[in-house]
Structure formats: structure tokens, C-alpha cells
Design an enzyme around this catalytic site. Structure first.
Site, PDB file in Angstrom:
ATOM      1  N   THR A  95       0.856  -1.138   0.163  1.00 45.50           N
ATOM      2  CA  THR A  95      -0.046  -0.013   0.022  1.00 45.50           C
ATOM      3  C   THR A  95       0.766   1.270   0.070  1.00 45.50           C
ATOM      4  OG1 THR A  95      -1.790   1.136   1.195  1.00 45.50           O
ATOM      5  CG2 THR A  95      -0.136  -0.084   2.531  1.00 45.50           C
TER       6      THR A  95
ATOM      7  N   LYS B   9       0.381   3.455   4.038  1.00 46.40           N
ATOM      8  CA  LYS B   9       0.714   3.508   5.397  1.00 46.40           C
ATOM      9  C   LYS B   9       2.184   4.173   5.452  1.00 46.40           C
ATOM     10  CE  LYS B   9      -2.517  -0.185   6.098  1.00 46.40           C
ATOM     11  NZ  LYS B   9      -3.802   0.575   6.250  1.00 46.40           N
TER      12      LYS B   9
ATOM     13  N   THR C   5     -11.210   5.346 -11.898  1.00 49.95           N
ATOM     14  CA  THR C   5     -10.137   6.691 -12.140  1.00 49.95           C
ATOM     15  C   THR C   5      -8.875   6.383 -11.531  1.00 49.95           C
ATOM     16  OG1 THR C   5     -12.187   8.151 -12.364  1.00 49.95           O
ATOM     17  CG2 THR C   5     -10.149   9.063 -11.757  1.00 49.95           C
TER      18      THR C   5
ATOM     19  N   THR D 155     -13.314  -5.782  13.450  1.00 51.58           N
ATOM     20  CA  THR D 155     -11.992  -5.867  13.103  1.00 51.58           C
ATOM     21  C   THR D 155     -11.126  -6.723  13.907  1.00 51.58           C
ATOM     22  OG1 THR D 155     -12.073  -3.289  12.639  1.00 51.58           O
ATOM     23  CG2 THR D 155      -9.863  -4.135  12.788  1.00 51.58           C
TER      24      THR D 155
END
Ligand code: PLP
Length: 408
Positions: free
Chosen positions: A249, A252, A282, A367
Site C-alpha cells: 500500500t 501506510k 479513475t 476488526t
């Protein structure tokens, strides 16, 4: 079905979520670049005060770094705001190409591919791979984005208990005997951020070789933070070349937004060609990509960031232990502290914010499992010893008032 039914059902659901103490209240923040990890917190009465963030995933503070901000400002002025389209239709900027080359090189792979988030990268890549009718072996604690990707297509999903390579081998062995030609993918993470455990990368690579499976490794919580050049845990343990697909990613340690995969040219090209989460959306704005390029260059050229992070994370753990606050055993820079009740977890974080100007978001179901609600502390190189001391004193005071069990 009447609209009344929807309204009533939605209301009932919200009441249930609230009664279980897991209604999510967002902290309204303004981060202060020159004072990371400080931010201005706005409460619901329109008041504001300065607080210290102890739960950010901007692990190195690069989202606030002046060199990153300068690169973004420059790109914004040069190229304007948005990308102007999907990657296929007018939305491929030269900076996308540059970042993809840099990320591929960073992980020692032939190609990489950008997505609008790490979530979309996992969802899209794993759903594209699922279309190939594989068996996917998935660690029980894999992130929701990986699970969502595996649900698509024709894959058979087999879940092995967290880090249980013995159970994984049993699956692989049985399936290889029964169905030798079916493609196999082992999907796992290098840093499990809610548990602070590390994936058994070397063992899994060995199994993948033995049973001719391919490996899909989520390095979201490791890129920038581990390995000589910050390429992640696979680099740290010396098996980066053996991982088939690395997913990461920019949200982070890179301090931006966006995600990516890196691997063999043909695999990446296949996902680029059929991945809906890549094709039908997009592309990332050029200034975000410019920020990611600047942050990646800093990550590669500044190993001291990683040693400072490790020093401060160790210091945080030592101080918490010295204060007898029971932390979960942490193998990385994240320190979970289990409270075990959603309501208490929320009350504790409210007090830390109100009384001590410390912001830690309570981590609740879904979570983490019910009964395992926790605080999830993240140190950074810019959390000072004084900040750690303030945090530990505040936590110990509230721990006492809540009459929570101490470390024996
Ligand atoms: N993978 C893991 C293990 C994560 O923890 C997260 C997000 O927290 C993601 C993927 C998704 O990444 P992103 O925040 O870039 O969407």
C-alpha cells in the site's frame, strides 16, 4: 417491500451496534505537518485542542515530510488536480509509469501495477486469480480485502489456522494427491497488524516450492519498515525473490493513498487486463503519485528511519512492561493492549483523549473478535521518549481507575 421496513431495520441495526459499544465515532483531526505526531482535535462542541496521535498508520511520518509535501505541491502546480480518467482512457500519467517501475525494482520484480488503495489491490488481484479455478490457502487472520477477493470467481478457499504451517502442509499434501493439476495459491501477510505477529514467510516459501504453489504476500504493514532497503519482511528474511506476488500500500509507511502488486510481467499484465477494480475506476491523481515517489526514495535512502522506529517501538514496549500494563506479545512495531470489552475500550480511549490529550482509536468487532477489543499502539521514529513516558503514565492511571488486571 415498504420503505418503512428498510427504515425500521436500519434503525434496529444501529441500535444494536450502539448497545454493543461498537458504534464507530471518528476522531475529527487536523494533522500538523511540522509537529508530527501532533494534531488538532475538534470535539462535538466546537472546541479544539492539540493532542498526540498514538494509532496512526503513517508509520514513519512521511505523509507530513516537507520533501514529500514539496514534491506534491510541485506536481499539483505542474499537472493540476485529478488524473482525468481511468488508466485506459486518458488517465495514465507519466508519473504512474515511473512509480510502477520504482515499485517493481523495490521488490525485485519484473512489473508492478498501481491501484487506488491497498484494499482494491487485494480485492482485484485475488479475484482475478480466483477466476483461474485455483485452490487458495488462506491464513485465518488474513485481512478483509484478501477474503473479499477470494470470494469472487471459482476458487476453492481453504483456511488454515493462523501461522499453522503444519495444517497448511496437510491441506497441500492431500490436495496434491487428489488433484495434482489444480493451481494452488498460498495467500498470507507478513505483519498481522491487529495481533502484531509475523507471517512464517520462509516456511511458507518452502512449502510452496515443495507443492508447486504460488505465494501471494500482503506486505502492507511491512513496506518501508523492514528489510535493508525497506522492501518489507520478505526482504528482511532473505526470500523476496521467492515470493510470486507481493502486495503493498501507499497508505501506510509511504504516507499517501493507493496500493499495488508486484510480480512476474505476465501475471501483472493478466491482472491489468482483467481486474475490474483496476479497469473500471479513475486512476490516482498525479500529485499523490509524486508524493509516493518522493517517500519511496526517502525510504530506500534512509535506513536510519527503520532503526529509529525499531528503537522507539522497543522503548515503548519496555516502558509498558515496566508499568505492568499487559501488552500482547508483539513481534513488530505495533503494540496491542487487550481491554476485552467494547464499552470499556471506548471509555478508556475517551478518557485518554479528554484527560490526557492522547488519541488512540478503540479497535472493536468486526476488526477483532468480540471479547478481544483492544488498543493498538503504533510508535514512530518521531514519537519521543517524553511522549512515551506521558502515554505510559496516562495509561497506568486509567488502568488503575478501570481496575483492569495488571501484569503479574
Ligand atoms: N491489507 C492489510 C493487511 C491491511 O491492514 C489493510 C488496511 O489496513 C489493507 C490491506 C488495505 O490497505 P489500504 O488501507 O491501502 O486500503
Amino acid at each position: 417491500m415498504s420503505t418503512d421496513f428498510f427504515e425500521q431495520t436500519i434503525r434496529d441495526n444501529l441500535v444494536k451496534i450502539k448497545s454493543e459499544g461498537r458504534y464507530r465515532v471518528f476522531a475529527d483531526l487536523e494533522r500538523i505537518p511540522e509537529k508530527f505526531p501532533q494534531a488538532i482535535y475538534h470535539n462535538k462542541y466546537g472546541e479544539a485542542k492539540e493532542i498526540t496521535i498514538w494509532c496512526s498508520n503513517d508509520y514513519l511520518g512521511l505523509g507530513q515530510d516537507p520533501r514529500v509535501i514539496a514534491a506534491m505541491t510541485d506536481a499539483l502546480e505542474k499537472y493540476g488536480a485529478g488524473a482525468g480518467g481511468t488508466r485506459n482512457i486518458a488517465g495514465t500519467h507519466h508519473l504512474h509509469q515511473i512509480l510502477e517501475e520504482k515499485l517493481a525494482a523495490h521488490h525485485g520484480k519484473e512489473k508492478s501495477l498501481l491501484f487506488t488503495s491497498g484494499y482494491v489491490a487485494n480485492l482485484t488481484a485475488l479475484s482475478a486469480l480466483s477466476a483461474l479455478n485455483p485452490i487458495i490457502y488462506s491464513d485465518a487472520l488474513n485481512h478483509n480485502s484478501m477474503i473479499a477477493g477470494m470470494r469472487y470467481g471459482k476458487a476453492t478457499k481453504k483456511i488454515f489456522p493462523h501461522n499453522d504451517v503444519g495444517a497448511l502442509e496437510k491441506f497441500l499434501d492431500a490436495d496434491t494427491r487428489a488433484n495434482p493439476d489444480r493451481p494452488k495459491i498460498i495467500a498470507f501477510e507478513s505483519v498481522y497488524s491487529m495481533e502484531a505477529t509475523l507471517g512464517k514467510i520462509k516456511d511458507i516459501v518452502a512449502l510452496a516450492k515443495k507443492y508447486s504453489a504460488i505465494t501471494y504476500l500482503d506486505e502492507v504493514h511491512a513496506v518501508g519498515l523492514y528489510g535493508a532497503t525497506g522492501a518489507g519482511m520478505a526482504e528482511e528474511v532473505g526470500v523476496m525473490a521467492d515470493i510470486d506476488i507481493i502486495q503493498g500500500t501507499m497508505g501506510k509507511a509511504i504516507g499517501q493513498i493507493g496500493g499495488y502488486i508486484a510480480g512476474k510481467a505476465e501475471v501483472v499484465d493478466y491482472i491489468r487486463s482483467i481486474g475490474h477494480g483496476f479497469i473500471f475506476t479513475t486512476s490516482l491523481p498525479p500529485h499523490v503519485v509524486a508524493g509516493a515517489i518522493a517517500a519511496l526514495d526517502i525510504i530506500r535512502n534512509t535506513p536510519s528511519l527503520r532503526s529509529e522506529l525499531s528503537t522507539q517501538a522497543k522503548h515503548l514496549k519496555q516502558q509498558l512492561t515496566a508499568a505492568k500494563i499487559p501488552t500482547m506479545e508483539s513481534q513488530c512495531h505495533i503494540v496491542p493492549v487487550v481491554i476485552g470489552s467494547a464499552n470499556q475500550c471506548k471509555a478508556m480511549t475517551d478518557r485518554l483523549l479528554m484527560r490526557h490529550d492522547i488519541y488512540i482509536q478503540p479497535i472493536n468487532y468486526p476488526t477483532v473478535p468480540r471479547g478481544a477489543e483492544r488498543l493498538r499502539l503504533t510508535a514512530s521514529p518521531r514519537h519521543t521518549d517524553a511522549m512515551i513516558a506521558t502515554l505510559v503514565t496516562a495509561l497506568a492511571k486509567e488502568w488503575q481507575e478501570f481496575q483492569l488486571p495488571w501484569l503479574a
